[in-house]
Design a protein around this motif. Structure first.
Motif, PDB file in Angstrom:
ATOM      1  N   CYS A  34      -3.302   7.384  -3.292  1.00 34.54           N
ATOM      2  CA  CYS A  34      -3.156   8.205  -4.496  1.00 34.54           C
ATOM      3  C   CYS A  34      -1.732   8.737  -4.659  1.00 34.54           C
ATOM      4  CB  CYS A  34      -4.083   9.422  -4.428  1.00 34.54           C
ATOM      5  SG  CYS A  34      -5.820   9.026  -4.517  1.00 34.54           S
ATOM      6  N   HIS A  57      -3.157   0.395   8.300  1.00 33.48           N
ATOM      7  CA  HIS A  57      -3.547  -0.852   7.646  1.00 33.48           C
ATOM      8  C   HIS A  57      -2.509  -1.938   7.850  1.00 33.48           C
ATOM      9  CE1 HIS A  57      -4.846  -3.335   4.067  1.00 33.48           C
ATOM     10  NE2 HIS A  57      -5.892  -3.259   4.848  1.00 33.48           N
ATOM     11  N   VAL A  96     -15.132  12.204  -6.127  1.00 34.48           N
ATOM     12  CA  VAL A  96     -15.279  12.264  -7.582  1.00 34.48           C
ATOM     13  C   VAL A  96     -15.882  10.962  -8.087  1.00 34.48           C
ATOM     14  CG1 VAL A  96     -14.081  12.742  -9.743  1.00 34.48           C
ATOM     15  CG2 VAL A  96     -13.196  13.683  -7.600  1.00 34.48           C
ATOM     16  N   LYS A  97     -15.534   9.886  -7.398  1.00 26.91           N
ATOM     17  CA  LYS A  97     -16.020   8.567  -7.820  1.00 26.91           C
ATOM     18  C   LYS A  97     -17.474   8.356  -7.416  1.00 26.91           C
ATOM     19  CE  LYS A  97     -14.436   3.797  -7.928  1.00 26.91           C
ATOM     20  NZ  LYS A  97     -13.986   2.669  -7.116  1.00 26.91           N
TER      21      LYS A  97
ATOM     22  N   PRO B  72      -4.879 -11.890   6.413  1.00 31.74           N
ATOM     23  CA  PRO B  72      -5.924 -10.955   5.992  1.00 31.74           C
ATOM     24  C   PRO B  72      -5.382 -10.061   4.878  1.00 31.74           C
ATOM     25  CG  PRO B  72      -5.010 -10.292   8.121  1.00 31.74           C
ATOM     26  CD  PRO B  72      -4.181 -11.434   7.609  1.00 31.74           C
ATOM     27  N   GLN B  74      -6.565  -6.399   2.674  1.00 29.31           N
ATOM     28  CA  GLN B  74      -7.488  -5.344   2.253  1.00 29.31           C
ATOM     29  C   GLN B  74      -8.856  -5.479   2.904  1.00 29.31           C
ATOM     30  OE1 GLN B  74      -6.701  -2.825   0.359  1.00 29.31           O
ATOM     31  NE2 GLN B  74      -4.850  -3.380  -0.663  1.00 29.31           N
ATOM     32  N   GLY B  75      -8.843  -5.683   4.205  1.00 27.17           N
ATOM     33  CA  GLY B  75     -10.117  -5.698   4.903  1.00 27.17           C
ATOM     34  C   GLY B  75     -10.813  -7.048   4.914  1.00 27.17           C
ATOM     35  N   ILE B 352     -10.929   9.733 -11.662  1.00 29.79           N
ATOM     36  CA  ILE B 352     -11.095  10.445 -10.393  1.00 29.79           C
ATOM     37  C   ILE B 352      -9.790  11.124  -9.973  1.00 29.79           C
ATOM     38  CG2 ILE B 352     -13.007   8.979  -9.632  1.00 29.79           C
ATOM     39  CD1 ILE B 352     -10.993   7.566  -7.774  1.00 29.79           C
ATOM     40  N   GLU B 353      -8.795  11.106 -10.832  1.00 31.34           N
ATOM     41  CA  GLU B 353      -7.573  11.888 -10.639  1.00 31.34           C
ATOM     42  C   GLU B 353      -6.731  11.403  -9.469  1.00 31.34           C
ATOM     43  OE1 GLU B 353      -8.865  15.962 -10.485  1.00 31.34           O
ATOM     44  OE2 GLU B 353      -9.932  15.829 -12.386  1.00 31.34           O
ATOM     45  N   CYS B 354      -6.767  10.096  -9.211  1.00 31.12           N
ATOM     46  CA  CYS B 354      -5.931   9.549  -8.135  1.00 31.12           C
ATOM     47  C   CYS B 354      -4.500   9.355  -8.610  1.00 31.12           C
ATOM     48  CB  CYS B 354      -6.495   8.225  -7.614  1.00 31.12           C
ATOM     49  SG  CYS B 354      -6.415   6.867  -8.791  1.00 31.12           S
ATOM     50  N   GLN B 355      -4.302   9.273  -9.922  1.00 28.64           N
ATOM     51  CA  GLN B 355      -2.972   9.153 -10.527  1.00 28.64           C
ATOM     52  C   GLN B 355      -2.242   7.859 -10.160  1.00 28.64           C
ATOM     53  OE1 GLN B 355      -0.987  12.883  -9.627  1.00 28.64           O
ATOM     54  NE2 GLN B 355      -2.317  14.036 -10.994  1.00 28.64           N
ATOM     55  N   LEU B 356      -3.001   6.858  -9.729  1.00 23.48           N
ATOM     56  CA  LEU B 356      -2.366   5.568  -9.454  1.00 23.48           C
ATOM     57  C   LEU B 356      -1.795   4.962 -10.731  1.00 23.48           C
ATOM     58  CD1 LEU B 356      -4.716   3.759  -6.898  1.00 23.48           C
ATOM     59  CD2 LEU B 356      -2.446   4.689  -6.511  1.00 23.48           C
ATOM     60  N   TYR B 358      -0.509   6.577 -13.186  1.00 28.08           N
ATOM     61  CA  TYR B 358       0.753   7.261 -13.467  1.00 28.08           C
ATOM     62  C   TYR B 358       1.879   6.663 -12.628  1.00 28.08           C
ATOM     63  CZ  TYR B 358       4.479  10.657 -13.279  1.00 28.08           C
ATOM     64  OH  TYR B 358       5.720  11.222 -13.302  1.00 28.08           O
ATOM     65  N   LEU B 371       1.817  13.284 -16.866  1.00 30.05           N
ATOM     66  CA  LEU B 371       0.894  14.186 -16.173  1.00 30.05           C
ATOM     67  C   LEU B 371       0.957  15.536 -16.879  1.00 30.05           C
ATOM     68  CD1 LEU B 371       1.722  13.371 -12.441  1.00 30.05           C
ATOM     69  CD2 LEU B 371      -0.170  12.524 -13.816  1.00 30.05           C
ATOM     70  N   ARG B 376      -5.197  17.165 -13.492  1.00 31.61           N
ATOM     71  CA  ARG B 376      -4.744  15.998 -12.727  1.00 31.61           C
ATOM     72  C   ARG B 376      -5.023  14.696 -13.485  1.00 31.61           C
ATOM     73  NH1 ARG B 376      -3.097  15.713  -7.562  1.00 31.61           N
ATOM     74  NH2 ARG B 376      -3.982  13.633  -7.460  1.00 31.61           N
ATOM     75  N   PRO B 396      -8.851   2.341  -9.853  1.00 32.00           N
ATOM     76  CA  PRO B 396      -9.971   1.957  -8.989  1.00 32.00           C
ATOM     77  C   PRO B 396     -11.350   2.170  -9.613  1.00 32.00           C
ATOM     78  CG  PRO B 396      -9.086   4.062  -8.274  1.00 32.00           C
ATOM     79  CD  PRO B 396      -8.245   3.616  -9.442  1.00 32.00           C
ATOM     80  N   VAL B 397     -11.390   2.776 -10.795  1.00 27.52           N
ATOM     81  CA  VAL B 397     -12.695   3.051 -11.413  1.00 27.52           C
ATOM     82  C   VAL B 397     -12.934   2.061 -12.546  1.00 27.52           C
ATOM     83  CG1 VAL B 397     -14.126   4.746 -12.593  1.00 27.52           C
ATOM     84  CG2 VAL B 397     -12.470   5.488 -10.888  1.00 27.52           C
TER      85      VAL B 397
END
Lengths: 437, 430
Positions: A34, A57, A96-97, B72, B74-75, B352-356, B358, B371, B376, B396-397
Motif C-alpha cells: 500500500c 518476498h 476492509v476488503k 516463481p 507472487q506465490g 479499501i484505501e490502499c492508495q495503490l 494513487y 488524495l 484515504r 486489488p478490488v
C-alpha cells in the motif's frame, strides 16, 4: 542466569508457530504494498512493514530483519508478543476488503529468527563519546534505550534487580506467545553490541540515586510497575492467593512455589484486563479444569482485548461479570472464594455465594513506585506515573528520562521499545548540547 | 475423467480438424516431457486430452542433470519455465512400438509424432517407420533452441527459411499423412519461416516453440540455472510468461493475407481462457506442455469444462464456429480510433484505501489521481485522466475502479486517416 528447566511454561504450545519458507513467501506475496500504508502508522515504532514483507518476498530475509530492527530493536520479541490484531494487522486494508489480513507478526518473526538465532548483527557500537548512561530496570524500554545509546557511541549500563535480564519480556509475557528462553536470546543478541548489565542490583537499595548521578551523565528510568495490588479483604494472605504477575512469573521462570496446576480443581482470576486473561488462559492451558474470571463491571467495560477474550472462551475459561470477591476462605490454604453480584451502580446485591478455588490470581492492577520515585530530586510524577516531554522522554529533572510502563501507565512491549528509543535520542541531543559533566 | 454436467441445450461438440488431423477436443499435449511414453499418453487420453504430439524422435542423445529452471512469481512456483532437455533419449524402436500401441487403443485420438533428423535419407527412413505405427501426422521440430540447434537442427533450421523450405520439401515427398512445422519464435518476424513452410508444401504450422533464455543465476554458486555441476547454458523458455508473445505471433500469421495454413497454437496455455485466446486468434488446435508439467494431466478438466461453459453461454456448438473470430478486431495502431475516450471512476463504497492507484498514477503514469484531505479514498481528476487503465490494473478490488466511456462528440478518426487528410500533426502522442 539459566532458567529452571522444569518451569511450567515449557509445557505450553506456541500459538503462532514459525512459518515455513513456502508459507512466508506465499503470505508475503499477498501484501499489496500500500501507498502510505496504514500498518506502518499503526506501529508505535513505525516499522516499514510493506518494505520488510517485500524483502521477504524477494528472498532478502536478512535485509527484512535489518529493516525491522533498525526501527525497533525489540522487533524479534514484538513479532511474537505484539497485539497485532489491534495494531498493524488490525489496520491492514485486507480487513476492509473482507479478506484475511496479512500475518504481519508471523512474517516479522520469519525475518528476525535467522538473524537473532544466528547471531547476525546489523549494528555496532558507535565510536566512543566518553559519555555514559544508566538505564534503570532491565525490560524492553531500557534495552531499546541502551541499544540505541550504544549505537550512538555512549556507554549504557542497565540495572536490574532480578537475576535475569529482559523484564516482563522474560518473566511476564504469556508463554504461548513467547517463552522466557526466547526473550533471553534476544537480550543476549542485543547486548552483544556492548550493553553492560548490573544484575541482582536494585537501585534505591543496592545503589543509591546519588551513586548513579555521580557515575553517569544521564539516567533513563525504565522500571515498569510495582507489585500486584490487593483487594484488602479477608483471607488475602492465605497460601494459594497470588498476585497475577507474580503467578505468571512463577510459571515462566520457576521462581516461587507454585503447585502443579494439573493437580488443581478450580481457579478464580479477579480482574478484567489483559493480565487477568493471560493468567486465566495460562492456568487453563496448564490443566486447571475450572477457570473463572470474575470482573466487577459489565462485559463491554472490560479493558482486555476482544481477541484475547475470544481465545480464553474457546479454551474453556468462564467469565462472570459484575461480580466482586468478598473474602477468600480456607483452613491452611485457599479453598473457596466468597462472591457477591453487583448492581448497575456496582453496589452488592443479592445473597453472597461461594465457589471452590484451589488457586486465586488477583489481576486488579499493580502498585506504583511512588516511594522509589520520591527518592529522586525534583522528579514530577502523577501518582507514580512519571511525566515526560512527549518529544524527548525527558522528565522534570533534566538528568532523567523515562519510558515504558513507568511513564505510560502500562502499555505494550512495542510502546516501551518506542519510548526507550525516543529517550535515547533525547539523551543524545541533551548530552551534545550540555557537554555532560 | 471429467464429469460432464447435465445441462440441457445444444450439445457441445469440441472435436476439431487441424490441418487434416482430427481429435475429439482441441487440447493436445505438446511435444515435451509429458508426451514421452505410451504410459503417459494413454493416461492423458484417459483423463480427457484430445491428442498428443509425441516427444521428438531422432538420433539418440544424452541428457543432462538438471534440466529445468523456473521463475516463481507472487506465490506461484512457475510463471515461466526454462529447460535444456533434448529430444527423446529412448530407443527409436521402443518409441515406435509404443506409438503403435497407443494408436491401436485410441484410434480416435490424435497422435502426432515430432521429428528431428538431419539428412534426407534419415528423414525418408524415419517417416516410413513412423507411418507404419498408424500415427495421424508429423510435426517437424524446427524450433528447439538448445542443444540440437548447435548440431544444425531444431531452431537452426527454423531460423533459415531456405533450409526450412528445402527440408519441408523432402518431408512432403515422403509423407502420406498431414505434416505440421513447429516454428521457432527466436526470429525477428515469424512470417518469414511460416511462408517458407508454406512454400515447402506442408499442411500447417505449430507455434511457438520455446524462447532462448537464461533463467537466472544461483547467487551462491554463481552458476546459471538450471545448474549442471556448477555450469549452465541457455534453455528454452515456456509457461504462462510467454503467452502474450506467442499470441502476437499467432496473430501475425492470422492477419497476413499471404499465409493460408492452419495453425496449432502453443505457448503458455494454463487454462481454458488462455486456450480461447489462441482459438479466437485463429489457432484450430491447442498444445499444452508446461501446465501439464506443473499440475499433471488433470488440468485438462478445467480447460474442457471452461471452454464448454463459455461456448454454451455464447451459443456456440462447435469450435470452428469461432476460430479466428477476434482477428477482425485486431488492428494496426494507426487504424485505432483516436477520438474514443474513457476515464477512470473509483467506487468509494468498495475502495479499501490502499492508495495503490494513487501511487501508480502519480509516479508511474499521468498524475490524474489526488488524495483529498480528510479521507484515504483517492479521487480521479477527470479532466486530467487519459484513460490509460493503470489504476484499474493495480487496484486489488475487483470492480472498484471502472473505465467509463465519455462521448467526445467527435467522429471516429485514426492516425492513418489523419495522415491521409494531412492533419496528422494535430494530436499529441503520449
Amino acid at each position: 542466569m539459566a532458567l529452571a528447566a522444569d518451569r511450567l511454561e515449557t509445557l505450553l504450545p506456541d500459538h503462532k508457530p514459525a512459518l515455513t519458507t513456502a508459507q512466508a513467501r506465499a503470505e508475503a506475496g499477498r501484501c499489496l504494498f500500500c501507498h502510505d500504508a496504514p500498518c506502518i502508522a499503526a506501529c508505535p515504532t513505525g516499522i516499514d512493514i510493506p518494505l520488510f514483507i517485500k524483502q521477504i518476498h524477494s528472498n532478502n530475509v536478512l535485509g527484512a530483519a535489518r529493516t525491522i530492527l533498525e526501527a525497533n530493536a525489540l522487533g524479534h520479541s514484538c513479532a511474537r508478543v505484539c497485539p497485532v490484531e489491534v495494531l498493524c494487522v488490525g489496520d491492514c486494508v485486507y480487513n476492509v476488503k473482507g479478506e484475511p489480513p496479512i500475518m504481519i507478526g508471523r512474517l516479522q518473526r520469519y525475518a528476525t529468527d535467522p538473524a537473532v538465532h544466528g547471531g547476525i548483527q546489523f549494528f555496532e557500537a558507535g565510536s566512543s563519546t566518553g559519555r555514559s548512561v544508566a538505564c534503570v530496570g532491565g525490560g524492553p524500554a531500557s534495552i531499546a534505550c541502551a541499544h540505541e545509546l550504544v549505537r550512538m557511541g555512549h556507554r549504557a549500563v542497565v540495572y536490574e534487580r532480578n537475576p535475569w535480564r529482559g523484564g516482563l519480556n522474560t518473566d511476564g509475557v504469556a508463554p504461548y506467545k513467547m517463552q522466557a528462553e526466547e526473550s533471553l536470546k534476544e537480550v543476549e543478541y542485543l547486548s552483544a553490541i556492548g550493553i553492560e548489565w548490573r544484575l541482582d542490583t536494585a537501585v534505591g537499595d543496592d545503589v543509591t540515586w546519588d551513586d548513579l548521578e555521580a557515575e553517569y551523565d544521564a539516567v533513563f528510568l525504565g522500571l515498569g510497575l510495582g507489585t500486584d495490588s490487593g483487594l484488602g479483604i479477608p483471607g488475602e494472605d492465605l497460601p494459594g492467593v497470588w498476585g497475577a504477575t507474580r503467578l505468571i512469573r512463577a510459571i515462566k521462570t520457576g521462581a516461587g512455589s507454585l503447585p502443579d496446576p494439573a493437580s488443581l480443581g478450580a481457579a478464580v482470576v479477579v480482574g478484567g484486563g489483559n493480565t487477568a486473561i493471560d493468567a486465566a488462559r495460562e492456568l487453563s492451558l496448564l490443566g486447571v479444569p475450572e477457570v473463572m474470571v470474575a470482573y466487577r463491571r459489565d462485559q463491554d467495560a472490560m479493558p482486555a482485548y476482544l481477541h484475547e477474550r475470544g481465545h480464553a472462551v474457546e479454551e474453556g475459561v468462564r467469565f462472570v461479570f459484575r461480580t466482586l470477591p468478598l473474602s477468600f476462605e480456607g483452613d491452611r490454604r485457599v479453598e473457596a472464594v466468597r462472591l457477591t453480584a453487583l448492581d448497575h451502580d456496582l453496589e452488592p446485591t443479592g445473597e453472597p455465594y461461594t465457589v471452590p478455588a484451589d488457586i486465586v490470581a488477583l489481576a486488579i492492577g499493580q502498585a506504583r513506585l511512588i516511594d522509589l520515585l520520591d527518592q529522586v530530586d525534583k522528579l514530577d510524577h502523577d501518582w507514580g506515573r512519571v511525566i515526560v516531554d512527549p518529544d524527548t522522554g525527558q522528565t522534570s529533572n533534566p538528568k532523567y528520562w523515562a519510558g515504558g510502563d513507568l511513564a505510560n501507565g502500562g502499555e505494550e512491549v512495542v510502546n516501551a521499545a518506542a519510548e526507550g528509543k525516543r529517550a535515547a535520542y533525547g539523551i543524545d541531543g541533551w548530552l551534545r548540547e550540555n557537554g555532560g559533566r | 475423467m471429467i464429469q460432464r454436467n447435465g445441462r440441457t441445450g445444444e450439445p457441445i461438440d469440441l472435436s476439431i480438424d487441424c490441418a487434416g488431423i482430427r481429435s475429439p477436443n482441441p487440447f493436445w499435449l505438446a511435444s515435451g516431457p509429458p508426451a514421452n511414453s505410451s504410459g503417459q499418453v494413454m493416461r492423458a487420453f484417459d483423463m480427457g486430452w484430445g491428442g498428443a504430439v509425441w516427444k521428438t524422435l531422432g538420433d539418440p542423445i544424452t541428457n543432462t542433470a538438471s534440466r529445468y529452471g523456473a521463475i516463481p512469481y507472487q506465490g506461484r512456483n512457475v510463471a515461466g519455465l526454462n529447460n535444456i532437455e533434448l529430444i527423446t533419449d529412448r530407443p527409436l524402436e521402443v518409441n515406435l512400438k509404443e506409438i503403435a500401441e497407443v494408436k491401436k487403443k485410441y484410434p480416435n485420438h490424435a497422435v502426432v509424432v515430432s521429428l528431428m533428423v538431419e539428412t534426407k535419407d534419415e528423414w525418408r527412413d524415419i517417416i516410413k517407420r513412423c507411418e507404419d505405427t498408424g500415427c495421424d501426422g508429423f510435426e517437424l521440430n524446427f524450433g528447439c533452441p538448445h542443444g540440437m540447434c548447435e548440431r544444425g537442427m531444431g531452431s537452426a533450421v527454423g531460423q533459415e527459411p531456405k533450409v526450412l523450405e528445402e527440408i519441408a520439401g523432402w518431408v512432403m515427398e515422403f509423407a502420406s499423412i498431414p505434416v505440421l512445422v513447429k516454428l521457432t519464435p527466436n526470429i525477428t518476424d515469424v512470417l518469414y519461416p511460416a511462408m517458407a513452410a508454406q512454400r515447402g508444401g506442408v499442411d500447417g504450422v505449430s507455434l511457438v516453440n520455446t524462447f532462448k533464455s537464461v533463467i537466472g543465476i544461483d547467487h551462491d554458486t554463481l552458476s546459471p540455472i538450471p545448474s549442471v555441476g556448477g555450469e549452465g547454458t541457455s534453455g528454452g523458455y515456456c509457461g504462462p510468461a510467454i503467452k502474450p508473445i506467442a499470441l502476437h505471433m499467432v496473430t501475425r500469421l492470422g492477419k497476413a493475407p499471404e499465409f493460408h495454413l492452419p495453425i496449432s497454437g502453443v505457448g503458455g496455455v494454463q487454462s481454458w481462457e488462455d486456450a480461447l485466446d489462441f482459438l479466437l486468434l485463429g489457432a484450430s488446435s491447442i498444445q499444452v506442455c508446461t501446465a501439464a508439467m506443473h499440475y499433471g494431466f488433470k488440468i485438462v478438466d478445467d480447460m474442457i469444462l471452461g471452454l464448454e461453459e463459455w461456448m454454451r453461454e455464447k451459443g456456440y456448438s462447435r469450435i470452428d464456429e469461432f476460430v479466428g473470430k477476434a482477428l477482425p478486431n485486431y488492428k494496426e495502431w494507426g487504424d485505432l480510433n483516436l477520438n474514443f475516450k474513457i476515464v477512470a471512476e473509483i467506487d468509494p463504497g468498495t475502495c479499501i484505501e490502499c492508495q495503490l492507484c494513487y501511487a501508480a498514477c502519480e509516479d508511474g503514469a499521468h498524475q490524474c489521481i489526488e488524495l483529498p484531505k480528510g479521507t484515504r479514498v483517492p479521487r480521479v481528476i477527470e479532466e486530467e485522466c487519459v484513460g490509460c487503465n493503470l489504476c484499474q490494473i493495480v487496484c486489488p478490488v475487483e470492480g472498484c475502479i471502472t473505465m467509463v466511456e465519455r462521448d467526445t462528440g467527435l467522429p471516429r478518426e485514426s492516425w492513418n486517416e489523419r495522415v491521409a487528410k494531412g492533419t496528422a500533426g494535430a494530436g499529441s502522442l503520449h
